[in-house]
Design an enzyme around this catalytic site. Sequence first.
Site, mmCIF file in Angstrom:
data_model
loop_
_atom_site.group_PDB
_atom_site.id
_atom_site.type_symbol
_atom_site.label_atom_id
_atom_site.label_comp_id
_atom_site.label_asym_id
_atom_site.label_seq_id
_atom_site.Cartn_x
_atom_site.Cartn_y
_atom_site.Cartn_z
ATOM 1 N N LYS A 75 1.081 14.265 1.563
ATOM 2 C CA LYS A 75 -0.577 14.601 1.159
ATOM 3 C C LYS A 75 -0.697 16.136 0.904
ATOM 4 O O LYS A 75 -1.655 16.550 0.419
ATOM 5 C CB LYS A 75 -1.554 13.934 1.966
ATOM 6 C CG LYS A 75 -1.435 12.336 2.001
ATOM 7 C CD LYS A 75 -2.455 11.751 3.095
ATOM 8 C CE LYS A 75 -2.247 10.298 3.326
ATOM 9 N NZ LYS A 75 -2.855 9.421 2.534
ATOM 10 N N HIS A 78 0.714 -1.166 0.151
ATOM 11 C CA HIS A 78 0.243 -0.142 0.082
ATOM 12 C C HIS A 78 0.893 1.410 0.144
ATOM 13 O O HIS A 78 0.283 2.521 0.080
ATOM 14 C CB HIS A 78 -0.964 0.176 1.294
ATOM 15 C CG HIS A 78 -2.083 -1.014 1.358
ATOM 16 N ND1 HIS A 78 -3.167 -0.664 0.823
ATOM 17 C CD2 HIS A 78 -2.042 -2.167 1.573
ATOM 18 C CE1 HIS A 78 -4.086 -1.869 0.879
ATOM 19 N NE2 HIS A 78 -3.314 -2.748 1.407
ATOM 20 N N LYS A 137 -8.296 13.674 5.031
ATOM 21 C CA LYS A 137 -7.418 12.378 5.171
ATOM 22 C C LYS A 137 -6.413 12.555 5.991
ATOM 23 O O LYS A 137 -6.430 13.359 6.605
ATOM 24 C CB LYS A 137 -6.840 12.256 3.748
ATOM 25 C CG LYS A 137 -5.968 13.557 3.235
ATOM 26 C CD LYS A 137 -5.342 13.332 1.837
ATOM 27 C CE LYS A 137 -6.446 13.434 0.893
ATOM 28 N NZ LYS A 137 -6.575 12.324 -0.141
ATOM 29 N N ARG A 138 -5.700 11.286 6.463
ATOM 30 C CA ARG A 138 -4.688 11.295 7.446
ATOM 31 C C ARG A 138 -3.705 12.506 7.076
ATOM 32 O O ARG A 138 -3.541 13.035 5.770
ATOM 33 C CB ARG A 138 -4.033 9.897 7.096
ATOM 34 C CG ARG A 138 -3.163 9.647 8.266
ATOM 35 C CD ARG A 138 -3.139 8.140 8.025
ATOM 36 N NE ARG A 138 -2.359 7.638 6.734
ATOM 37 C CZ ARG A 138 -1.101 7.646 6.473
ATOM 38 N NH1 ARG A 138 -0.411 8.154 7.611
ATOM 39 N NH2 ARG A 138 -0.345 7.216 5.595
ATOM 40 N N LYS A 181 -14.849 8.422 -3.243
ATOM 41 C CA LYS A 181 -15.931 8.615 -2.337
ATOM 42 C C LYS A 181 -16.659 9.743 -2.645
ATOM 43 O O LYS A 181 -17.870 10.169 -3.140
ATOM 44 C CB LYS A 181 -15.746 8.562 -0.914
ATOM 45 C CG LYS A 181 -15.303 6.912 -0.345
ATOM 46 C CD LYS A 181 -14.605 6.881 0.745
ATOM 47 C CE LYS A 181 -13.859 5.592 1.001
ATOM 48 N NZ LYS A 181 -12.948 5.770 1.995
ATOM 49 N N THR A 203 -8.868 6.696 -1.735
ATOM 50 C CA THR A 203 -10.001 6.174 -1.854
ATOM 51 C C THR A 203 -11.017 7.209 -1.585
ATOM 52 O O THR A 203 -12.134 7.277 -2.012
ATOM 53 C CB THR A 203 -10.098 4.934 -0.982
ATOM 54 O OG1 THR A 203 -9.747 5.227 0.097
ATOM 55 C CG2 THR A 203 -9.419 3.460 -1.504
HETATM 56 C C1 GFP Z 1 -2.936 3.839 2.244
HETATM 57 C C2 GFP Z 1 -2.381 4.680 0.998
HETATM 58 C C3 GFP Z 1 -3.627 5.078 0.083
HETATM 59 C C4 GFP Z 1 -4.396 3.998 -0.337
HETATM 60 C C5 GFP Z 1 -4.710 3.209 0.904
HETATM 61 C C6 GFP Z 1 -5.464 2.005 0.627
HETATM 62 O O1 GFP Z 1 -3.732 4.863 2.742
HETATM 63 O O2 GFP Z 1 -2.956 5.671 -1.103
HETATM 64 O O3 GFP Z 1 -5.393 4.231 -1.128
HETATM 65 O O4 GFP Z 1 -3.868 2.585 1.756
HETATM 66 O O5 GFP Z 1 -4.843 1.214 -0.223
HETATM 67 F F1 GFP Z 1 -1.523 5.701 1.349
HETATM 68 P P1 GFP Z 1 -3.317 5.642 4.072
HETATM 69 O O6 GFP Z 1 -3.303 4.954 5.313
HETATM 70 O O7 GFP Z 1 -2.301 6.702 3.555
HETATM 71 O O8 GFP Z 1 -4.764 6.338 4.267
#
Ligand code: GFP
Length: 797
Positions: A548, A354, A542-543, A653, A649
């Site tokens: 980001k 990921h 987002k986080r 959404k 993601t």
């Molecule tokens: C991580 C990645 C994202 C990805 C998600 C699910 O998410 O790009 O969409 O995993 O695969 F960074 P975060 O923990 O950063 O939100």
Amino acid sequence: MNLSVQELKQKLVKTLKSEYGYVPEEATDRQMYGTVLTVVQEMLLDKRGEYLDKLKQKDPKRIYYMSMEFLVGRSLKNNLYNLCLEPEMKRAVAELGFDLERIYDMEPDAGLGNGGLGRLASCYMDGATTLGYPVTGFSIRYEFGIFKQKIVDGWQVEFPDNWLEMGSYWLTPRVDEAVEVHFEGNVTEQWSEQGLKTIHSNYYSVRAVPYDLLISGHKSDAVNSLRLWRAESADAFDMNEFSRGEYVKSMESDAKAAAISKVLYPADDHIEGKELRLRQQYFFVSASLQNIVQAHLRQNPTLDNLPDKVVIHINDTHPALCVPELMRLLLDEYGYQWEKAWDITCRTLAYTNHTVMSEALEKWDLNLFRKHLPRITTIVEEINRRFCNEIFEKFPEKRGAIPSMAAIGDGCVRMANLCVIACYSVNGVSKLHSDILKEDLFKDFDDIFPHKLTNVTNGIAARRWLCQGNPLLTSMVKELIGDGFEKDLMELKKLEQYESDDTVLSCLGDIKQRNKENLARYISKANGINVDPCSMFDVQVKRLHEYKRQLMNALHILHLYLQIKNHGLEMEPRTFIFGAKASPGYFMAKEIIRFICGLGDMINKDSSISGMLKVIFLADYKVSLAEMIYPAAEISEQISQAGKEASGTGNMKMMLNGALTLGTMDGANIEIYEQVGKDNIFIFGMDTPEVNRLKAEGYHPRKVYETNPYVKEVLDFVQKGGIEGKNFETIVSYLLNNDSYMSLADFESYRQIHQTVNDVYKDACRWNQMSLHNIANSGIFSADRSIMDYVNNIWYK
Ligand code: GFP
């Protein structure tokens, strides 16, 4: 499920009486909450029973999804929706004198994850169950999930999230399936009749007790379970010490064991591995694998056919210990020889990556690893020795790459390499990300194992994010194209025929307006700030992480503010909305939150800009809050540095809810672009090759500052303490001297695309057309599609 309002009422009254001894007239909201959850849980258990009977007869291949994180959110509404019982339950509860919406609001989020990764796991449970695949999730029953965030004077302050108090209704303990997990101790070898045997002795034993959280499919027979392990001491507390009066000491072992499932680790991209985290990882991996093997042996006489009947899916490197643990079980517990055990292991395990962020690719110090997991260490060493030998012998051209491909190097165990070495499938989560894995991060592996690396683009649970979260839009869509899209999201494509229909477009605009009003009410309550629901809602949730680039967004807002104030800029009124948690140990992320909040304080009270701008930081961003934000979003900020966001993601959404993406060519933004075409998305900034080129040439952010007057104006303002007299020296100096994710380099292009957004927004009809086009083309991002990709290309290949 077919139950009438009357039948539901009877169930509720009966349960209320047996659980609390009350009749509805005497019951509190909290008691009715407990009653509703208990009734729904009983229905799930019944349905699960029937499903298990069917599974037993068919005995299909089982999928086990191993993930340290499942960001479940709330379950009641989702369960009622999936059981097709929501309207009946609403009436039944109302006829007993209660309000289902209020009961929904009492449910805490099960926040057993940090962000996208954990939420994806939950979306996949929903998709797989609806499609009828027997997928079991495995994780930890954290007593405390992701922390609750409050903002005090701009600072993030963390509070524990005691979700079990109101959330444990969904958990069914399965004490009879508890297993023991062994840590520490000594490893010796002994000759026996079967040959050389490895003995692990003097270990410290922890008992793992499973709790099942059931997930029903939508209009499907399947009810899958998320099995969460709780840790407790394997030995009762020490009676001798207790008798000697050493009360605290007698309970030490209890506390040491219980610590393992106490709390979810916040996203730790910056922090070196922690001992407790390693214990968490081994704890849940070992408990789950023992469970899987036992379940298999209940139906099969041997483990020889494990790969034909089971896939164990490793979600990111956190459960990478599945590799040596499955080997350990086969070798030590079931008497397999190495070669056969390795063959079974490799054909059973699959891995999803990921992230390409090097600091997030887990590495464990070998000494620490050995101290906690001595037997696992000997297995990893042997895997590594054999792997390196094999490369040396069979791939002479790759001899030079052995040090970087090895599972152990620089005194560390490298979990990603271990997964790629062992698993039969390795996938990235968007086309771009999977290409980067193939061409860069795992290039040498790809050369050696040509068919191992593949892509599955992420997807989202559209039934939660559209049907449950945005009822107004859902009814409109149903009226136009029927309800087939609930099960086949590609049907949304039929909406394209309405792109020139003024009535439909203005209805879409009205729905967005009402959803914005709803969010504005929440903002007024939560932040005490009134925002104009007619302004454009521009959202980044987002986080919080430097890559980001929430900071770039904030710098641009400051730029707009200075333009309005000092240079007479006129623009469409805009409300910028942020939501983000920062890992508690991540100082820069917390500074960025403080910066955004300071900016908001300054802008929101400045009456001289006539309400043209507002900046809102919504505290405690979580799944249930996201369900309210997405339907109200008009601009979806997806502005990571190209090549860094594996997929994203939230972008999907928001698109599904009609927001337009403003983003870089990164992660799944690229696939959104492919779906909607260049006229229905706002793309800016460097793409991945351009980023790499600039990096190679040498990036000097100070040069941007010196040559771009807007950047200079903004940074000078901050440096002089323009934001409420606050000191943001760390941020300015970071940007000028480092700017690791090139916010300044992309600033000009970002600024310009925002001007385009502003211009397009003036034409409401065009905007709504683009919005409808985005909704119509979001079908591909359904979690159901992703699950089918896993099914066809990885799990049942
Ligand atoms: C991580 C990645 C994202 C990805 C998600 C699910 O998410 O790009 O969409 O995993 O695969 F960074 P975060 O923990 O950063 O939100």
